[in-house]
Design a protein around this motif. Structure first.
Motif, PDB file in Angstrom:
ATOM      1  N   TYR A  35       0.833  -1.209   0.000  1.00  0.00           N
ATOM      2  CA  TYR A  35       0.000   0.000   0.000  1.00  0.00           C
ATOM      3  C   TYR A  35       0.863   1.253   0.000  1.00  0.00           C
ATOM      4  CZ  TYR A  35      -3.704   3.244   1.579  1.00  0.00           C
ATOM      5  OH  TYR A  35      -4.597   4.282   1.695  1.00  0.00           O
ATOM      6  N   GLY A  36       0.566   2.168  -0.929  1.00  0.00           N
ATOM      7  CA  GLY A  36       1.348   3.393  -1.015  1.00  0.00           C
ATOM      8  C   GLY A  36       0.689   4.395  -1.945  1.00  0.00           C
ATOM      9  N   ARG A  37       1.495   5.300  -2.500  1.00  0.00           N
ATOM     10  CA  ARG A  37       0.967   6.382  -3.332  1.00  0.00           C
ATOM     11  C   ARG A  37       0.199   5.864  -4.536  1.00  0.00           C
ATOM     12  NH1 ARG A  37       5.584  10.490  -4.887  1.00  0.00           N
ATOM     13  NH2 ARG A  37       3.776  11.665  -5.629  1.00  0.00           N
ATOM     14  N   LEU A  38       0.717   4.779  -5.164  1.00  0.00           N
ATOM     15  CA  LEU A  38       0.064   4.264  -6.369  1.00  0.00           C
ATOM     16  C   LEU A  38      -1.332   3.730  -6.051  1.00  0.00           C
ATOM     17  CD1 LEU A  38       0.552   3.922  -9.388  1.00  0.00           C
ATOM     18  CD2 LEU A  38       1.510   1.657  -8.919  1.00  0.00           C
ATOM     19  N   ALA A  39      -1.500   3.087  -4.903  1.00  0.00           N
ATOM     20  CA  ALA A  39      -2.816   2.579  -4.502  1.00  0.00           C
ATOM     21  C   ALA A  39      -3.804   3.724  -4.314  1.00  0.00           C
ATOM     22  CB  ALA A  39      -2.704   1.763  -3.220  1.00  0.00           C
ATOM     23  N   VAL A  40      -3.361   4.798  -3.653  1.00  0.00           N
ATOM     24  CA  VAL A  40      -4.255   5.938  -3.410  1.00  0.00           C
ATOM     25  C   VAL A  40      -4.629   6.597  -4.749  1.00  0.00           C
ATOM     26  CG1 VAL A  40      -4.523   8.164  -2.268  1.00  0.00           C
ATOM     27  CG2 VAL A  40      -3.304   6.308  -1.109  1.00  0.00           C
ATOM     28  N   LEU A  41      -3.639   6.795  -5.622  1.00  0.00           N
ATOM     29  CA  LEU A  41      -3.903   7.411  -6.918  1.00  0.00           C
ATOM     30  C   LEU A  41      -4.894   6.583  -7.731  1.00  0.00           C
ATOM     31  CD1 LEU A  41      -3.261   9.592  -9.056  1.00  0.00           C
ATOM     32  CD2 LEU A  41      -1.362   8.148  -9.818  1.00  0.00           C
ATOM     33  N   ALA A  42      -4.749   5.260  -7.679  1.00  0.00           N
ATOM     34  CA  ALA A  42      -5.630   4.389  -8.455  1.00  0.00           C
ATOM     35  C   ALA A  42      -7.022   4.279  -7.857  1.00  0.00           C
ATOM     36  CB  ALA A  42      -5.007   2.998  -8.579  1.00  0.00           C
ATOM     37  N   GLN A  43      -7.111   4.320  -6.531  1.00  0.00           N
ATOM     38  CA  GLN A  43      -8.375   3.958  -5.881  1.00  0.00           C
ATOM     39  C   GLN A  43      -9.254   5.132  -5.478  1.00  0.00           C
ATOM     40  OE1 GLN A  43      -7.661   1.048  -2.693  1.00  0.00           O
ATOM     41  NE2 GLN A  43      -5.933   0.238  -3.848  1.00  0.00           N
ATOM     42  N   TRP A  44      -8.740   6.352  -5.470  1.00  0.00           N
ATOM     43  CA  TRP A  44      -9.566   7.444  -4.945  1.00  0.00           C
ATOM     44  C   TRP A  44     -10.699   7.817  -5.886  1.00  0.00           C
ATOM     45  CZ3 TRP A  44     -10.000  12.946  -5.930  1.00  0.00           C
ATOM     46  CH2 TRP A  44      -9.273  13.406  -7.031  1.00  0.00           C
ATOM     47  N   ARG A  45     -10.525   7.531  -7.201  1.00  0.00           N
ATOM     48  CA  ARG A  45     -11.622   7.821  -8.121  1.00  0.00           C
ATOM     49  C   ARG A  45     -11.727   6.795  -9.242  1.00  0.00           C
ATOM     50  NH1 ARG A  45      -9.299  13.393 -10.977  1.00  0.00           N
ATOM     51  NH2 ARG A  45      -7.328  12.496 -11.681  1.00  0.00           N
ATOM     52  N   SER A  46     -11.241   5.586  -8.987  1.00  0.00           N
ATOM     53  CA  SER A  46     -11.462   4.475  -9.915  1.00  0.00           C
ATOM     54  C   SER A  46     -11.467   3.177  -9.127  1.00  0.00           C
ATOM     55  CB  SER A  46     -10.389   4.435 -11.013  1.00  0.00           C
ATOM     56  OG  SER A  46      -9.129   4.101 -10.487  1.00  0.00           O
ATOM     57  N   VAL A  47     -11.882   2.108  -9.782  1.00  0.00           N
ATOM     58  CA  VAL A  47     -11.960   0.794  -9.131  1.00  0.00           C
ATOM     59  C   VAL A  47     -11.007  -0.158  -9.853  1.00  0.00           C
ATOM     60  CG1 VAL A  47     -13.449  -1.122  -8.467  1.00  0.00           C
ATOM     61  CG2 VAL A  47     -14.371   1.210  -8.530  1.00  0.00           C
ATOM     62  N   ALA A  60     -15.342  11.188  -9.094  1.00  0.00           N
ATOM     63  CA  ALA A  60     -14.320  11.704  -8.196  1.00  0.00           C
ATOM     64  C   ALA A  60     -14.988  12.374  -6.991  1.00  0.00           C
ATOM     65  CB  ALA A  60     -13.441  12.712  -8.927  1.00  0.00           C
ATOM     66  N   PRO A  61     -14.450  12.196  -5.789  1.00  0.00           N
ATOM     67  CA  PRO A  61     -14.993  12.912  -4.626  1.00  0.00           C
ATOM     68  C   PRO A  61     -14.942  14.414  -4.866  1.00  0.00           C
ATOM     69  CG  PRO A  61     -13.409  11.222  -3.945  1.00  0.00           C
ATOM     70  CD  PRO A  61     -13.311  11.335  -5.431  1.00  0.00           C
ATOM     71  N   GLU A  62     -15.968  15.103  -4.451  1.00  0.00           N
ATOM     72  CA  GLU A  62     -16.035  16.550  -4.687  1.00  0.00           C
ATOM     73  C   GLU A  62     -15.065  17.309  -3.790  1.00  0.00           C
ATOM     74  OE1 GLU A  62     -20.003  17.990  -4.368  1.00  0.00           O
ATOM     75  OE2 GLU A  62     -20.766  16.779  -6.034  1.00  0.00           O
ATOM     76  N   GLY A  63     -14.592  18.438  -4.310  1.00  0.00           N
ATOM     77  CA  GLY A  63     -13.791  19.353  -3.500  1.00  0.00           C
ATOM     78  C   GLY A  63     -12.372  18.922  -3.257  1.00  0.00           C
ATOM     79  N   VAL A  64     -11.861  17.980  -4.056  1.00  0.00           N
ATOM     80  CA  VAL A  64     -10.495  17.487  -3.852  1.00  0.00           C
ATOM     81  C   VAL A  64      -9.652  17.821  -5.079  1.00  0.00           C
ATOM     82  CG1 VAL A  64      -9.037  15.498  -3.340  1.00  0.00           C
ATOM     83  CG2 VAL A  64     -11.366  15.593  -2.447  1.00  0.00           C
ATOM     84  N   ASP A  65      -8.531  18.484  -4.861  1.00  0.00           N
ATOM     85  CA  ASP A  65      -7.597  18.821  -5.917  1.00  0.00           C
ATOM     86  C   ASP A  65      -6.535  17.723  -6.005  1.00  0.00           C
ATOM     87  OD1 ASP A  65      -4.874  20.143  -6.774  1.00  0.00           O
ATOM     88  OD2 ASP A  65      -6.451  21.414  -7.606  1.00  0.00           O
ATOM     89  N   LEU A  66      -6.358  17.148  -7.206  1.00  0.00           N
ATOM     90  CA  LEU A  66      -5.411  16.052  -7.376  1.00  0.00           C
ATOM     91  C   LEU A  66      -4.009  16.448  -6.924  1.00  0.00           C
ATOM     92  CD1 LEU A  66      -4.477  13.289  -8.455  1.00  0.00           C
ATOM     93  CD2 LEU A  66      -4.314  14.309 -10.725  1.00  0.00           C
ATOM     94  N   ARG A  67      -3.599  17.677  -7.219  1.00  0.00           N
ATOM     95  CA  ARG A  67      -2.248  18.103  -6.845  1.00  0.00           C
ATOM     96  C   ARG A  67      -2.069  18.123  -5.329  1.00  0.00           C
ATOM     97  NH1 ARG A  67      -2.602  23.470 -10.293  1.00  0.00           N
ATOM     98  NH2 ARG A  67      -4.684  23.218  -9.391  1.00  0.00           N
ATOM     99  N   ARG A  68      -3.129  18.488  -4.609  1.00  0.00           N
ATOM    100  CA  ARG A  68      -3.053  18.476  -3.141  1.00  0.00           C
ATOM    101  C   ARG A  68      -2.954  17.042  -2.623  1.00  0.00           C
ATOM    102  NH1 ARG A  68      -1.699  23.602  -1.633  1.00  0.00           N
ATOM    103  NH2 ARG A  68      -3.132  25.131  -2.529  1.00  0.00           N
ATOM    104  N   LEU A  69      -3.729  16.159  -3.236  1.00  0.00           N
ATOM    105  CA  LEU A  69      -3.682  14.749  -2.829  1.00  0.00           C
ATOM    106  C   LEU A  69      -2.301  14.166  -3.112  1.00  0.00           C
ATOM    107  CD1 LEU A  69      -5.233  12.269  -1.752  1.00  0.00           C
ATOM    108  CD2 LEU A  69      -5.907  11.787  -4.111  1.00  0.00           C
ATOM    109  N   GLU A  70      -1.738  14.497  -4.266  1.00  0.00           N
ATOM    110  CA  GLU A  70      -0.413  13.981  -4.618  1.00  0.00           C
ATOM    111  C   GLU A  70       0.658  14.516  -3.663  1.00  0.00           C
ATOM    112  OE1 GLU A  70      -0.151  15.042  -8.768  1.00  0.00           O
ATOM    113  OE2 GLU A  70      -0.628  12.987  -9.373  1.00  0.00           O
ATOM    114  N   ALA A  71       0.560  15.795  -3.316  1.00  0.00           N
ATOM    115  CA  ALA A  71       1.527  16.372  -2.377  1.00  0.00           C
ATOM    116  C   ALA A  71       1.415  15.719  -1.004  1.00  0.00           C
ATOM    117  CB  ALA A  71       1.309  17.882  -2.266  1.00  0.00           C
ATOM    118  N   LEU A  72       0.179  15.445  -0.592  1.00  0.00           N
ATOM    119  CA  LEU A  72      -0.073  14.819   0.708  1.00  0.00           C
ATOM    120  C   LEU A  72       0.502  13.407   0.753  1.00  0.00           C
ATOM    121  CD1 LEU A  72      -1.547  14.754   3.482  1.00  0.00           C
ATOM    122  CD2 LEU A  72      -3.582  13.955   2.232  1.00  0.00           C
TER     123      LEU A  72
END
Length: 271
Positions: A164-176, A206-218
Motif C-alpha cells: 500500500y502506497g501512493r500508487l494505490a491511493v492514486l488508483a483507488q480514490w476515483r477508480s476501481v 471523483a470525490p467533490e472538492g479534492v484537488d489532485l495536486r493536493r492529494l499527490e503532495a499529501l
C-alpha cells in the motif's frame, strides 16, 4: 473469424526478437490473449488504444473480438508484422509509429476508447500515472493492462499492507482497480524474471472538492517517510497537521494505516 498464421511463424519470418532495451516480452498463447481481450467486456465495434503491440499478439485478439484498434508502437521492426494485421482486418487497425509517452492519443478517437496493453515494463507505471491523472471523468472508458505482479499488487493494495502506497491511493480514490488474472512468467518469450498480472481499472465519480495536486503532495509527504509517524512526515506540508486534527486522524499513525477515504478527506481540507 479471420484465419491467421501462428504468431511464432510471423516473428520468425520477420526476424523479430524481444528487445531488452524496450522492455519487451512477447505473448504467443492465443487462448490467453483472447481471455485478456475479453476483460473489458464486449468490444464489437468499440474503439481500443493499444500501447506497445510488438508483433501483434494481443492486437490479433482485440481485432478478432471486433474492436477498432489504434496501436502505438515505437519499435519499427514490428511495423511490417502489424501491417499484415491491417491487411487481414481491413479498416479495423491503425498503426502509429512513435513513443506513447510523447503522443497525445485523445485526438485519435471519436469517442472514449478502452485502453488495453501488454505494457513494456520500463514505461508501464509512467503511462498508468498519466492516465490516472487525466481530467475526470477521463477520456478513456477502462484500462486493461499487464504489469509485473509487484506493480499490480501496489495498484490494488489495501491499507495496512506492505504494497500500500501512493500508487494505490492514486488508483483507488476515483477508480476501481482489480487484478483480473495472474499470468505466469512462462507464458512470455523470453520469460521475465518475475510473475505478471492483468489489472482492470474502471473510473468512478471523483470525490467533490479534492484537488489532485493536493492529494499527490499529501501522499508524497506521507509515504516519502512511511516508517515515520504522520506528525513527522507531514510537518513540512502547510496545513496538513491541522487537517489531520480536523478529521480526527491520530497524528501518531503511519501512512500505510491511513485509508484512501481518509487521505481524500485530508486533501479536501487542503484544497
Amino acid at each position: 473469424m479471420t484465419e491467421l498464421p501462428p504468431l511464432r511463424d510471423v516473428i520468425a519470418r520477420h526476424g523479430l526478437s524481444a528487445s531488452k532495451a524496450l522492455g519487451q516480452n512477447f505473448l504467443f498463447d492465443a487462448q490467453l490473449l483472447a481471455r485478456i481481450a475479453r476483460i473489458p467486456g464486449d468490444l464489437a465495434g468499440a474503439e481500443v488504444l493499444e500501447v506497445g503491440p510488438g508483433p501483434g499478439g494481443l492486437t490479433r485478439a482485440l481485432l478478432q473480438a471486433g474492436a477498432n484498434v489504434t496501436a502505438i508502437e515505437r519499435d519499427r521492426r514490428c511495423i511490417p508484422a502489424l501491417d499484415e494485421l491491417s491487411f487481414a482486418f481491413p479498416g479495423q487497425l491503425s498503426v502509429i509509429e512513435g513513443d506513447a509517452l510523447a503522443i497525445d492519443p485523445r485526438p485519435l478517437f471519436k469517442g472514449k476508447p478502452h485502453i488495453a496493453a501488454n505494457l513494456p515494463y520500463n514505461v508501464g507505471t509512467a503511462l498508468l500515472v498519466g492516465w490516472l491523472s487525466a481530467e475526470w471523468f477521463p477520456w478513456w472508458q477502462s484500462l486493461t493492462l499487464m504489469f509485473q505482479r509487484e506493480v499490480a499488487d501496489r495498484i490494488v493494495a489495501a491499507p495496512g499492507t506492505d504494497a500500500y502506497g501512493r500508487l494505490a491511493v492514486l488508483a483507488q480514490w476515483r477508480s476501481v482497480p482489480r487484478i483480473a488474472m495472474p499470468v505466469h512468467r512462462s507464458a512470455f518469450t523470453p520469460p521475465p524474471k518475475v510473475m505478471s498480472a492483468v489489472v482492470h481499472i474502471v473510473p468512478k465519480e471523483a470525490p467533490e472538492g479534492v484537488d489532485l495536486r493536493r492529494l499527490e503532495a499529501l501522499t508524497a509527504a506521507a509515504f516519502g517517510q512511511r516508517r515515520k509517524m504522520l506528525r513527522q512526515s507531514l510537518r513540512s506540508l502547510p496545513g496538513a497537521l491541522e487537517a489531520l486534527e480536523a478529521e480526527g486522524i491520530d497524528a501518531t499513525r503511519r501512512a500505510e494505516t491511513v485509508s484512501v477515504a481518509e487521505f481524500v478527506a485530508v486533501a479536501r481540507r487542503l484544497s
